[in-house]
Design an enzyme around this catalytic site. Structure first.
Site, short mmCIF file in Angstrom:
data_model
loop_
_atom_site.label_atom_id
_atom_site.label_comp_id
_atom_site.label_asym_id
_atom_site.label_seq_id
_atom_site.Cartn_x
_atom_site.Cartn_y
_atom_site.Cartn_z
N LYS A 188 0.83 -1.21 0.00
CA LYS A 188 0.00 0.00 0.00
C LYS A 188 0.87 1.27 0.00
O LYS A 188 2.08 1.19 0.23
CB LYS A 188 -0.95 -0.03 1.21
CG LYS A 188 -1.94 -1.21 1.16
CD LYS A 188 -3.06 -0.98 0.18
CE LYS A 188 -3.83 -2.17 -0.32
NZ LYS A 188 -4.47 -3.09 0.55
C1 LIG Z 1 -5.65 -4.12 0.94
C2 LIG Z 1 -7.10 -3.88 1.02
C3 LIG Z 1 -7.85 -4.16 2.17
C4 LIG Z 1 -7.30 -4.95 3.32
O1 LIG Z 1 -6.20 -4.37 3.92
P1 LIG Z 1 -5.39 -5.22 5.02
O2 LIG Z 1 -4.58 -4.15 5.70
O3 LIG Z 1 -4.55 -6.20 4.28
O4 LIG Z 1 -6.36 -5.85 5.92
C5 LIG Z 1 -9.17 -3.78 2.22
N1 LIG Z 1 -9.76 -3.17 1.19
C6 LIG Z 1 -9.09 -2.90 0.03
C7 LIG Z 1 -9.80 -2.20 -1.06
C8 LIG Z 1 -7.74 -3.27 -0.09
O5 LIG Z 1 -7.10 -3.05 -1.24
#
Ligand SMILES: *Cc1c(COP(=O)(O)O)cnc(C)c1O
Length: 390
Positions: A188
């Site tokens: 991210k």
């Molecule tokens: C990555 C992601 C999540 C989950 O994030 P985590 O930190 O891995 O739990 C939720 N929603 C979207 C749209 C994502 O891309």
């Protein structure tokens, strides 16, 4: 064009020596779990987005779940969300005991269509979970208007939206934001390996989420184990184990400082892609919404099947032969076996999400790439699009 010898991964974090040093400091300090670093990260993140509260958690999935539970959403309730998301967006609705109801998207942006939200409202609808897909904000004025009209809670999935804005306000802050969940997963825009943040302006929601994030205990470990802290605690709800660690928070604090620089690189690289691909008529790009800054989390292209002799899957294979890692965000949730079996969703239910899915390819875009890497990907996409043009 000569193909590169080494593989270009789809995603990698951006790390400086400072991260290594700060994490080492936390490890040497002996306080590894939730403590002073986590609290500092919460404070700085809240200030950054302009939210009253920020609760640091071990994932965005935890934040999405907590927001619903803290708001009292549960069995018998329906929550409207998009199928064009990661599965945790709707899994967490199920974890809360509620029923996810999908609404179709606008294919030009991949974002949930407010008119489709309205169409799926029933007397059981209690909340909306919009996803700021790929880094662009949803049409929040329209979504808030629907929510106000029907008395619904809005829990924003902001996993892609660190540093995205809506009408000048950063996502996760501002008066209208009821709850926003951020992800700090390794790929991210702001990464702590695993991690997440729930922001809110609602005091009661923040207090409940905080207690629920640590077993439902009314006092956290840092308070209990500090000098003068009491050993006593009350369990007031069957909570969860969702807190962030200070090791992750040390990374988060470094990354928050790097965010403007990382964002600038993302925007510069995305502009190189935009420029290269705007000349290819077999490739459609994400429409840029006029009301906010794109966090540029995902850079996806849409392969126009009627203008090429190869389909999206074959296009991915061709890119792989150029040693380029790609991904697809996302397989529509309603097509996954669990959802088909338990919610009765099926192919054809959300035609726009399905068609969009058949076209998209996410290309590598991250600050630790070089400009040469970006140009290599741009040229490779161009070569493939021209070679297989109809
Ligand atoms: C990555 C992601 C999540 C989950 O994030 P985590 O930190 O891995 O739990 C939720 N929603 C979207 C749209 C994502 O891309």
């Amino acid at each position: 064009m000569e193909k590169r010898k080494d593989f270009l991964p789809y995603g990698l974090p951006f790390i400086t020596e400072k991260e290594v040093e700060e994490v080492s400091n936390v490890i040497r300090s002996g306080w590894w779990s939730k403590g002073p670093k986590t609290m500092e990260f919460e404070k700085k993140f809240a200030e950054y987005v302009g939210a009253k509260h920020a609760i640091a958690l071990n994932s965005c999935t935890a934040a999405l779940h907590l927001a619903l539970v803290a708001k009292g959403i549960g069995p018998g309730d329906e929550v409207i969300t998009t199928s064009m998301s990661f599965t945790s967006t709707s899994n967490t609705i199920l974890h809360a005991g509620a029923t996810p109801v999908f609404a179709d998207i606008d294919e030009s942006t991949g974002l949930i269509d407010p008119a489709e939200i309205e169409r799926h409202i029933t007397p059981r609808t209690k909340a909306i979970v919009p996803v700021h897909y790929a880094g662009q904000a949803c049409d929040m004025d329209a979504i808030h208007a629907i929510a106000e009209k029907h008395g619904l809670f809005v829990s924003e999935d902001a996993a892609h939206a660190v540093s995205a804005t809506y009408k000048g306000q950063l996502i996760g802050g501002g008066e209208k934001c009821q709850a926003a969940s951020f992800s700090f997963y390794a790929t991210k825009n702001l990464a702590t390996g695993e991690g997440g943040m729930l922001t809110t302006n609602d005091d009661e929601l923040a207090e409940r989420a905080r207690v629920l994030s640590l077993h439902g205990m009314d006092r956290n470990a840092w308070n209990r184990y500090q000098k003068g802290g009491s050993w006593h605690y009350d369990v007031v709800a069957p909570g969860f184990k969702y807190n962030m660690t200070d090791i992750a928070a040390a990374l988060g604090l470094c990354q928050l400082e790097l965010l403007p620089q990382m964002q600038e690189i993302r925007e510069r690289y995305a502009a190189i892609y935009d420029d290269a691909f705007s000349r290819l008529n077999a490739i459609t790009l994400q429409r840029q919404v006029p009301y906010g800054r794109n966090a540029r989390h995902l850079y996806y292209i849409r392969v126009q099947e009627d203008k090429l002799t190869i389909d999206r899957n074959e296009f991915i294979e061709k890119l792989s032969a150029y040693n380029i890692g790609t991904s697809v965000h996302f397989i529509p949730i309603h097509l996954h076996p669990y959802y088909q079996e338990h919610l009765g969703t099926k192919e054809g239910d959300y035609p726009k999400a399905e068609h969009f899915y058949s076209q998209i390819i996410s290309l590598p875009l991250y600050p630790s790439m070089t400009e040469e890497d970006i140009k290599y990907v741009a040229m490779s996409v161009g070569e493939i699009a021209e070679k297989y043009a109809k």
